[in-house]
Motif scaffolding. Structure first.
Motif, mmCIF file in Angstrom:
data_model
loop_
_atom_site.group_PDB
_atom_site.id
_atom_site.type_symbol
_atom_site.label_atom_id
_atom_site.label_comp_id
_atom_site.label_asym_id
_atom_site.label_seq_id
_atom_site.Cartn_x
_atom_site.Cartn_y
_atom_site.Cartn_z
ATOM 1 N N GLN A 162 11.165 10.106 7.690
ATOM 2 C CA GLN A 162 11.920 8.911 8.034
ATOM 3 C C GLN A 162 12.457 8.994 9.457
ATOM 4 O O GLN A 162 12.729 10.077 9.970
ATOM 5 N N HIS A 168 13.909 4.348 8.531
ATOM 6 C CA HIS A 168 12.694 3.694 8.059
ATOM 7 C C HIS A 168 11.479 4.614 8.177
ATOM 8 O O HIS A 168 11.471 5.583 8.944
ATOM 9 N N LEU A 169 10.442 4.289 7.427
ATOM 10 C CA LEU A 169 9.194 5.040 7.482
ATOM 11 C C LEU A 169 8.382 4.607 8.706
ATOM 12 O O LEU A 169 8.603 3.527 9.254
#
Length: 277
Positions: A162, A168-169
């Motif tokens: 992350q 977020h990815l």
């Protein structure tokens, strides 16, 4: 160069060319207060693989977002694509000087219910509204992420799945000119270094489980796949092309790679939703 090679994507690439140019120009006008973190917080969060901030904590320039929203609506209407009706509805709110600030607040909060209600009230498409909101706030997100990245000077191949800035990815990977691998965040576009053999979804490092697929005549692209979790991530190798690389554009220009991977039974690392539209 991409238009010449992918003539079937000329309309799409032209739309994003104009959009990205407008966003980069707007980014130079963004004015946001920096996010101040206690000096001891970043080191603790990095060690525990916790992002510096939640998306809802990002600052944004309201005036910039409103200007950009009108630009996004205009570009969509000029292209006459599937989002045109939704763009007309959103532009109507802007013209009426309605409270569009809420659009950006609820985007950062990932408030799905808000976008459902707004889409219903406007008889518009929820995904299209989220797309317009994200691309209007994107210049502010980039400025904010660059500021926050200053807290991450010690970031060195942490092999985190992350983003260390927002959590977020990644949406894509890139090999730089020295062969080092970086992941690019699907939300704030912060890039962070990882080892070459590393699944960005499940963290697998076993070479027997990790493969990559090449695309004929496009040596700069490849698809990294993991046979442990069955997810994939697109990669561009900057050493294998002479053209300038603008990663968000490469993500659009390589949509055929997504189809290729999905046909082979792999899922994208990122599921596009309100916060990654």
């Amino acid at each position: 160069a991409l238009k010449q090679r992918q003539t079937d994507l000329t309309v799409l690439l032209t739309f994003y060319e104009n959009l990205f140019q407008a966003q980069e120009a707007e980014k130079r006008q963004v004015r946001v207060d920096p996010i101040i973190l206690d000096a001891s917080i970043p080191a603790k969060k990095i060690t525990k693989e916790v992002p510096l901030v939640a998306p809802s904590e990002f600052h944004y320039d309201v005036s910039s977002c409103k200007r950009m929203l009108s630009v996004v609506c205009r570009l969509i209407k000029d292209t006459e694509n599937s989002m045109t009706a939704s763009a007309q509805a959103i532009q109507g709110l802007v013209d009426q000087d309605a409270q569009v600030d809420a659009l950006f607040d609820h985007l950062l909060k990932g408030d799905d219910a808000y976008f459902n209600d707004l889409a219903s009230n406007l008889h518009a498409d929820k995904a299209a509204i989220a797309f317009m909101a994200y691309h209007s706030i994107r210049p502010s997100l980039l400025v904010c992420a660059e500021q926050l990245a200053g807290y991450l000077e010690a970031e060195r191949e942490l092999n985190t799945r992350q983003c260390a800035v927002c959590g977020h990815l990644p949406v894509m990977a890139v090999f730089d000119k020295e062969g080092k691998r970086e992941l690019s965040c699907s939300f704030c576009e912060h890039r962070w270094p990882v080892r070459r053999l590393f699944c960005s979804y499940c963290g697998e490092t076993d070479a027997n489980q990790l493969q990559y697929l090449f695309i004929e005549l496009e040596s700069e692209y490849r698809i990294d796949v993991c046979n442990q979790c069955h997810h994939y991530l697109k990669t561009i190798d900057t050493r294998k092309t002479d053209r300038p690389i603008y990663l968000p554009l490469e993500q659009v220009a390589s949509l055929h790679l997504d189809l290729n991977a999905q046909e082979k039974g792999y899922q994208s690392v990122v599921t596009l939703s309100l916060d990654t539209a």
